[in-house]
Design a protein around this motif. Structure first.
Motif, mmCIF file in Angstrom:
data_model
loop_
_atom_site.group_PDB
_atom_site.id
_atom_site.type_symbol
_atom_site.label_atom_id
_atom_site.label_comp_id
_atom_site.label_asym_id
_atom_site.label_seq_id
_atom_site.Cartn_x
_atom_site.Cartn_y
_atom_site.Cartn_z
ATOM 1 N N LEU A 101 3.080 20.124 -53.029
ATOM 2 C CA LEU A 101 1.865 19.586 -52.415
ATOM 3 C C LEU A 101 2.042 18.141 -51.964
ATOM 4 O O LEU A 101 1.645 17.772 -50.856
ATOM 5 C CB LEU A 101 0.686 19.689 -53.394
ATOM 6 C CG LEU A 101 0.215 21.106 -53.737
ATOM 7 C CD1 LEU A 101 -0.841 21.058 -54.838
ATOM 8 C CD2 LEU A 101 -0.341 21.802 -52.497
ATOM 9 N N ILE A 132 -2.279 21.876 -46.904
ATOM 10 C CA ILE A 132 -3.082 20.673 -47.155
ATOM 11 C C ILE A 132 -4.126 20.524 -46.050
ATOM 12 O O ILE A 132 -3.831 20.670 -44.868
ATOM 13 C CB ILE A 132 -2.200 19.416 -47.180
ATOM 14 C CG1 ILE A 132 -1.181 19.497 -48.331
ATOM 15 C CG2 ILE A 132 -3.049 18.153 -47.300
ATOM 16 C CD1 ILE A 132 -1.789 19.479 -49.714
ATOM 17 N N LEU A 140 -2.760 16.471 -58.468
ATOM 18 C CA LEU A 140 -1.696 17.189 -57.762
ATOM 19 C C LEU A 140 -0.761 17.878 -58.747
ATOM 20 O O LEU A 140 -0.373 19.043 -58.553
ATOM 21 C CB LEU A 140 -0.914 16.235 -56.869
ATOM 22 C CG LEU A 140 -1.578 15.821 -55.552
ATOM 23 C CD1 LEU A 140 -0.772 14.729 -54.873
ATOM 24 C CD2 LEU A 140 -1.731 17.024 -54.621
ATOM 25 N N VAL A 152 -8.060 14.256 -54.721
ATOM 26 C CA VAL A 152 -7.526 15.561 -54.331
ATOM 27 C C VAL A 152 -8.313 16.628 -55.071
ATOM 28 O O VAL A 152 -8.654 16.455 -56.250
ATOM 29 C CB VAL A 152 -6.028 15.678 -54.689
ATOM 30 C CG1 VAL A 152 -5.523 17.081 -54.409
ATOM 31 C CG2 VAL A 152 -5.207 14.663 -53.919
ATOM 32 N N TYR A 153 -8.633 17.722 -54.383
ATOM 33 C CA TYR A 153 -9.239 18.863 -55.067
ATOM 34 C C TYR A 153 -8.831 20.143 -54.358
ATOM 35 O O TYR A 153 -8.441 20.123 -53.192
ATOM 36 C CB TYR A 153 -10.763 18.737 -55.155
ATOM 37 C CG TYR A 153 -11.491 18.655 -53.842
ATOM 38 C CD1 TYR A 153 -11.909 19.806 -53.180
ATOM 39 C CD2 TYR A 153 -11.790 17.422 -53.268
ATOM 40 C CE1 TYR A 153 -12.585 19.743 -51.975
ATOM 41 C CE2 TYR A 153 -12.473 17.342 -52.065
ATOM 42 C CZ TYR A 153 -12.877 18.498 -51.427
ATOM 43 O OH TYR A 153 -13.548 18.429 -50.228
ATOM 44 N N VAL A 154 -8.929 21.241 -55.084
ATOM 45 C CA VAL A 154 -8.520 22.521 -54.529
ATOM 46 C C VAL A 154 -9.743 23.297 -54.063
ATOM 47 O O VAL A 154 -10.762 23.357 -54.765
ATOM 48 C CB VAL A 154 -7.710 23.353 -55.549
ATOM 49 C CG1 VAL A 154 -8.534 23.717 -56.774
ATOM 50 C CG2 VAL A 154 -7.141 24.617 -54.892
ATOM 51 N N VAL A 201 -5.678 22.835 -50.269
ATOM 52 C CA VAL A 201 -5.931 21.668 -51.111
ATOM 53 C C VAL A 201 -6.408 20.540 -50.212
ATOM 54 O O VAL A 201 -5.778 20.227 -49.197
ATOM 55 C CB VAL A 201 -4.657 21.247 -51.874
ATOM 56 C CG1 VAL A 201 -4.850 19.897 -52.560
ATOM 57 C CG2 VAL A 201 -4.283 22.317 -52.900
ATOM 58 N N LEU A 207 -2.577 20.900 -60.215
ATOM 59 C CA LEU A 207 -2.699 22.008 -59.270
ATOM 60 C C LEU A 207 -1.377 22.733 -59.078
ATOM 61 O O LEU A 207 -1.342 23.963 -58.950
ATOM 62 C CB LEU A 207 -3.235 21.502 -57.931
ATOM 63 C CG LEU A 207 -4.662 20.939 -57.939
ATOM 64 C CD1 LEU A 207 -5.062 20.441 -56.550
ATOM 65 C CD2 LEU A 207 -5.657 21.989 -58.429
ATOM 66 N N PHE A 267 -1.153 26.559 -57.449
ATOM 67 C CA PHE A 267 -1.683 26.287 -56.121
ATOM 68 C C PHE A 267 -0.701 25.523 -55.234
ATOM 69 O O PHE A 267 -1.056 25.070 -54.146
ATOM 70 C CB PHE A 267 -2.992 25.494 -56.223
ATOM 71 C CG PHE A 267 -4.104 26.228 -56.913
ATOM 72 C CD1 PHE A 267 -4.574 27.433 -56.412
ATOM 73 C CD2 PHE A 267 -4.676 25.722 -58.077
ATOM 74 C CE1 PHE A 267 -5.597 28.119 -57.042
ATOM 75 C CE2 PHE A 267 -5.710 26.394 -58.716
ATOM 76 C CZ PHE A 267 -6.171 27.598 -58.205
#
Length: 556
Positions: free
Chosen positions: A444, A484, A471, A513-515, A522, A474, A479
């Motif tokens: 990521l 991105i 990160l 950052v979030y999923v 992401v 995740l 993930f």
């Protein structure tokens, strides 16, 4: 010239059934919303499944001025122009959000003689898709808070709830809220907040889902919170999926309207490109490709945002492959990127143009990285000069890039014939070798850095401690293969809107950052970007009104 809404009011609209007939669509496959709007029924899909796909043309743009550069206008005008020269073409656009309509932009239906109509219906409520998305989103939020109130059997940590309510309006006062205030029966007190509907994960899910079953699977994967032991809690855990999908049963079907010249327009979905993935729905694009020989679609804001996400998110997930890209520029935006103020845009300024055109050059370089032919078009203004046009044309040709002037705002389809012919020649003679910017297998953080360095031209990326920790988490949760979705200002390649042109020597800062596990990407928030915009000092809402005859004024 007349205002956009005056032109729209004078349009000679055909009944929507007649527009559908142009596409070979039976009346039985439409669900009517009055005379001029319809949804495609789910019954159409098995009838077109075996048809050969048409060609896909993406319209994108350079970094815009705050007023916008007419990307939708060019998209609509190009669709009209292609039909004007005898081609079977449709346009596929996003639905406007009420936030910009009442905020700064005032509408998103194109402009001049290149509009989709009825423009006031499109800009205001349309067929209710955004209301359905808002309702589904807020139902999930209500069920989450009800779960807390009813005993919290899932052991949700109230301080680690990440799902927010939404509203399709610019309202900065709702960015940070507290819910559950009052008496014992009024819920659990906790911090909350709102995002604008077009930035919601459910909007993204609707636009990326291939069918109702896929929609339900994606809704079920939405992570709403974390337990006290650190496990994710999903919409499926809250048993909310069936009810949410029921609210979206009509919204998942693409909409059909027309342009001023009666060109079919498939309008569906509306994620912003600066804070979401910025493309119309996969279902709408696929439908257009089955119904027409050429589909002209757009991706929001500049190519560093909308086009990058179109390629790296939408195409990656759907298997769609663009055959050509149109890159829209204006003299005013190029002069703006060269340091000219708004008062100077209406006058020839070759020094500012020569300084700002590097912005166009960087976008050309970026688009060529995806292996797709590029045609630059200049959305012409009456204040442009022949010297400016000649300079821009020569700049593009020196970089091996096709160029065409677009006068669709003033002339409609006939004003886009030069561009349409360049597109046809490109589709017939230049093969595409499309490839995304990065592979799924890249970590990521490496994907973020690839976008920042390759597309934005940054020297690198800095992360907040929280972003770096997230990160890593995740990646550990599986993930890491997700693409991105960068949330960044649209006015600059950097995350600082004041750095215009082709900035250098900067870094991109990732603050959060979030999923979006249901959407399948992401999100990386950069700089000071907000997921709930505010209204400007003088919002467009100040001048929008309706008279006794029901005629709306002020939309533009």
């Amino acid at each position: 010239m007349k205002s956009d809404i005056q032109i729209a009011h004078e349009a000679q609209l055909l009944p929507v059934q007649a527009i559908a007939e142009k596409l070979g669509v039976d009346a039985d496959d439409l669900e009517l919303y009055g005379k001029y709007k319809a949804k495609f029924s789910s019954s159409i899909w098995p009838k077109i499944a075996d048809r050969k796909n048409g060609r896909l043309v993406l319209v994108t743009a350079i970094n815009p001025t705050p007023a916008g550069e007419g990307k939708t206008t060019v998209t609509v005008g190009l669709g009209q122009a292609l039909n004007h020269i005898g081609k079977n073409a449709v346009i596929a656009l996003r639905e406007p959000s009420l936030g910009p309509c009442f905020g700064m932009k005032g509408g998103a239906a194109g402009g001049g003689y290149a509009q989709v109509v009825p423009m006031e219906d499109l800009n205001l409520h349309f067929t209710g898709d955004f209301h359905a998305i808002t309702s589904a989103n807020n139902l999930l939020a209500a069920m989450l808070d009800n779960h807390l109130f009813q005993g919290n059997a899932l052991d949700i940590d109230p301080k680690r709830i990440i799902f927010k309510r939404c509203l399709d309006m610019n309202d900065r006062a709702l960015r940070h809220t507290v819910v559950g205030m009052g008496g014992p029966k009024d819920g659990v007190v906790r911090e909350d907040g709102f995002i604008i509907t077009v930035a919601s994960e459910i909007m993204a899910i609707l636009c990326l889902a291939s069918d109702l079953n896929d929609l339900k699977q994606r809704l079920g994967r939405i992570i709403v919170a974390w337990t006290r032991s650190g496990d994710p809690v999903t919409a499926r855990d809250l048993q909310a999926v069936g009810a949410m999908a029921t609210l979206l049963k009509d919204a998942i079907n693409p909409n059909l309207i027309q342009t001023l010249e009666n060109t079919p327009a498939i309008i569906h979905g509306g994620p912003f490109a600066n804070i979401a993935h910025g493309c119309n729905s996969v279902r709408a694009t696929r439908l257009g490709l089955k119904l027409a020989d050429i589909v002209v679609t757009e991706a929001g804001f500049g190519a560093d945002l909308g086009a990058e996400k179109f390629f790296d998110i939408k195409c990656r997930m759907s298997g769609l492959r663009p055959n050509c890209v149109v890159l829209v520029a204006t003299t005013k935006a190029l002069k703006y990127n060269g340091g000219a103020g708004k008062s100077e845009w209406q006058h020839e300024n070759m020094a500012a143009l020569e300084k700002g055109i590097v912005n166009l050059g960087k976008h050309i370089e970026n688009l060529k990285k995806y292996g797709v032919p590029v045609v630059v078009t200049l959305n012409a203004y009456a204040s442009d000069t022949a010297n400016e046009h000649a300079f821009i044309r020569r700049y593009c040709q020196e970089r091996g890039c096709r160029f065409a002037l677009a006068e669709v705002w003033e002339k409609g389809g006939p004003g886009g014939v030069e561009l349409a012919r360049e597109i046809i020649d490109t589709l017939e003679t230049e093969p595409e070798h499309f490839q995304p910017l990065y592979p799924d297998t890249l970590p990521l953080s490496a994907k973020i850095e690839t976008i920042a360095e390759e597309i934005y031209g940054a020297d690198g990326v800095t992360y907040s401690a929280a972003a770096r920790t997230t990160l890593e988490k995740l990646e550990g949760m599986g993930f890491g293969h997700f693409p991105i979705c960068m949330a960044k200002t649209q006015y600059s390649f950097s995350d600082d809107p004041s750095l215009l042109g082709r900035p250098a020597g900067f870094k991109i800062h990732i603050r959060e950052v979030y999923v979006s596990a249901g959407a399948g990407f992401v999100v990386a928030l950069t700089g000071a970007i907000m997921t709930m915009p505010g209204l400007p000092k003088t919002p467009a809402a100040n001048i929008i009104d309706i008279n006794e005859d029901g005629l709306i004024g002020g939309l533009f």
